[in-house]
Design a protein around this motif. Structure first.
Motif, short mmCIF file in Angstrom:
data_model
loop_
_atom_site.label_atom_id
_atom_site.label_comp_id
_atom_site.label_asym_id
_atom_site.label_seq_id
_atom_site.Cartn_x
_atom_site.Cartn_y
_atom_site.Cartn_z
N VAL A 27 0.85 -1.19 0.00
CA VAL A 27 0.00 0.00 0.00
C VAL A 27 0.89 1.23 0.00
N PRO A 28 0.80 2.07 -1.02
CA PRO A 28 1.79 3.15 -1.18
C PRO A 28 1.65 4.31 -0.20
N SER A 29 0.45 4.74 0.12
CA SER A 29 0.29 5.97 0.90
C SER A 29 -0.07 5.70 2.35
N ASP A 30 0.30 6.69 3.20
CA ASP A 30 -0.02 6.57 4.63
C ASP A 30 -1.53 6.60 4.86
N THR A 31 -2.24 7.41 4.10
CA THR A 31 -3.69 7.50 4.25
C THR A 31 -4.35 6.16 3.95
N ALA A 32 -3.91 5.51 2.89
CA ALA A 32 -4.46 4.20 2.54
C ALA A 32 -4.14 3.17 3.61
N ARG A 33 -2.96 3.26 4.21
CA ARG A 33 -2.60 2.32 5.28
C ARG A 33 -3.50 2.50 6.49
N ILE A 34 -3.80 3.76 6.82
CA ILE A 34 -4.68 4.04 7.96
C ILE A 34 -6.08 3.51 7.69
N LEU A 35 -6.59 3.74 6.48
CA LEU A 35 -7.91 3.23 6.13
C LEU A 35 -7.94 1.71 6.16
N LEU A 36 -6.88 1.09 5.65
CA LEU A 36 -6.82 -0.37 5.64
C LEU A 36 -6.75 -0.93 7.05
N ALA A 37 -5.94 -0.29 7.90
CA ALA A 37 -5.84 -0.74 9.30
C ALA A 37 -7.18 -0.63 10.01
N SER A 38 -7.93 0.43 9.73
CA SER A 38 -9.25 0.60 10.34
C SER A 38 -10.21 -0.48 9.88
N ALA A 39 -10.15 -0.82 8.57
CA ALA A 39 -11.06 -1.83 8.03
C ALA A 39 -10.74 -3.22 8.54
N LEU A 40 -9.46 -3.47 8.82
CA LEU A 40 -9.04 -4.82 9.22
C LEU A 40 -8.99 -5.01 10.74
N ALA A 41 -9.29 -3.96 11.51
CA ALA A 41 -9.13 -4.04 12.97
C ALA A 41 -9.99 -5.14 13.57
N ILE A 42 -11.28 -5.16 13.22
CA ILE A 42 -12.18 -6.16 13.81
C ILE A 42 -11.85 -7.58 13.35
N PRO A 43 -11.66 -7.83 12.03
CA PRO A 43 -11.26 -9.19 11.63
C PRO A 43 -9.96 -9.64 12.29
N ALA A 44 -9.02 -8.71 12.44
CA ALA A 44 -7.74 -9.07 13.08
C ALA A 44 -7.94 -9.45 14.54
N TYR A 45 -8.79 -8.67 15.22
CA TYR A 45 -9.07 -8.99 16.62
C TYR A 45 -9.74 -10.35 16.76
#
Length: 219
Positions: A27-45
């Motif tokens: 993922v190239p940009s920091d903004t995209a990484r933040i959005l991806l981390a937010s989307a994956l937080a619940i599945p990861a937990y």
């Protein structure tokens, strides 16, 4: 105990970090990484929580940490049965803190309890995290444990640890917020009303309703 929980926590969380690192690298940009981390937080937990439950149940089984039945021992002597009970109780407590809120009253929580030594029949519904000493719990088919029920196979009286199996017959219902002592047994389709207290070694008759502090038979 701390070492074991640290290892189990790391083993459950490490694959989540690896997966995140692998995905973030593309993922190239920091903004995209933040959005991806937010989307994956619940599945990861959820992945972490399931792994933590499985690893904990496996560890206590391998190490032989269980609550022995029919104990009557002084706590201050720190005998092996007492120590094993303490370690077993601690692992259950840690799992219910990190994984319990997401999985209470689900098949996953029943699976954890079974792997941790509980004997649960078909269609058992456990909607409480305040159940301890899983290997001393024996629930027949269709037992219902209401929210915030306190139930365990141990009690500490006058500095002594006492244990006894809890056996609930088919279709038994334990109401919201009730407390059951050690050694309680019930016949099929017994029912305990909400906010009731069932003293230790009480037998609840089949197809009967109980209520109160302590409970008394209504009919």
């Amino acid at each position: 105990m701390v070492l074991l929980e640290t290892v189990l926590f790391a083993a459950a969380f490490y694959p989540v970090l690896l997966a995140w690192h692998a995905v973030a690298a593309h993922v190239p940009s920091d903004t995209a990484r933040i959005l991806l981390a937010s989307a994956l937080a619940i599945p990861a937990y959820l992945f972490f929580a399931v792994s933590f439950m499985l690893y904990s149940a496996l560890a206590t089984r391998v190490l032989g940490w269980r609550t022995a039945d029919n104990l009557d021992l002084p706590l201050n002597e720190f005998s092996w049965p007492v120590l094993n009970w303490g370690r077993y109780s601690m692992t259950i407590h840690v799992v219910r803190v990190f994984a319990g809120p997401a999985f209470r009253s689900t098949t996953f929580w029943n699976l954890y309890m079974r792997l941790n030594g509980a004997r649960l029949g078909r269609l058992v519904w456990v909607n409480s995290l305040s159940l301890m000493d899983h290997n001393l719990l024996d629930f027949d088919d269709e037992v219902v444990i209401g929210s915030d029920v306190h139930l365990s196979g141990h009690v500490v009286e006058h500095g002594r640890l006492k244990t006894k199996r809890v056996q609930l017959g088919k279709g038994t219902v334990i109401g919201v917020g009730s407390v059951l002592g050690i050694g309680v047994t019930s016949g099929p389709h017994a029912q305990v009303g909400p906010l009731s207290f069932v003293p230790k070694h009480t037998h609840l008759e089949a197809a009967s309703t109980y209520l109160g502090v302590p409970v008394h038979k209504l009919h």
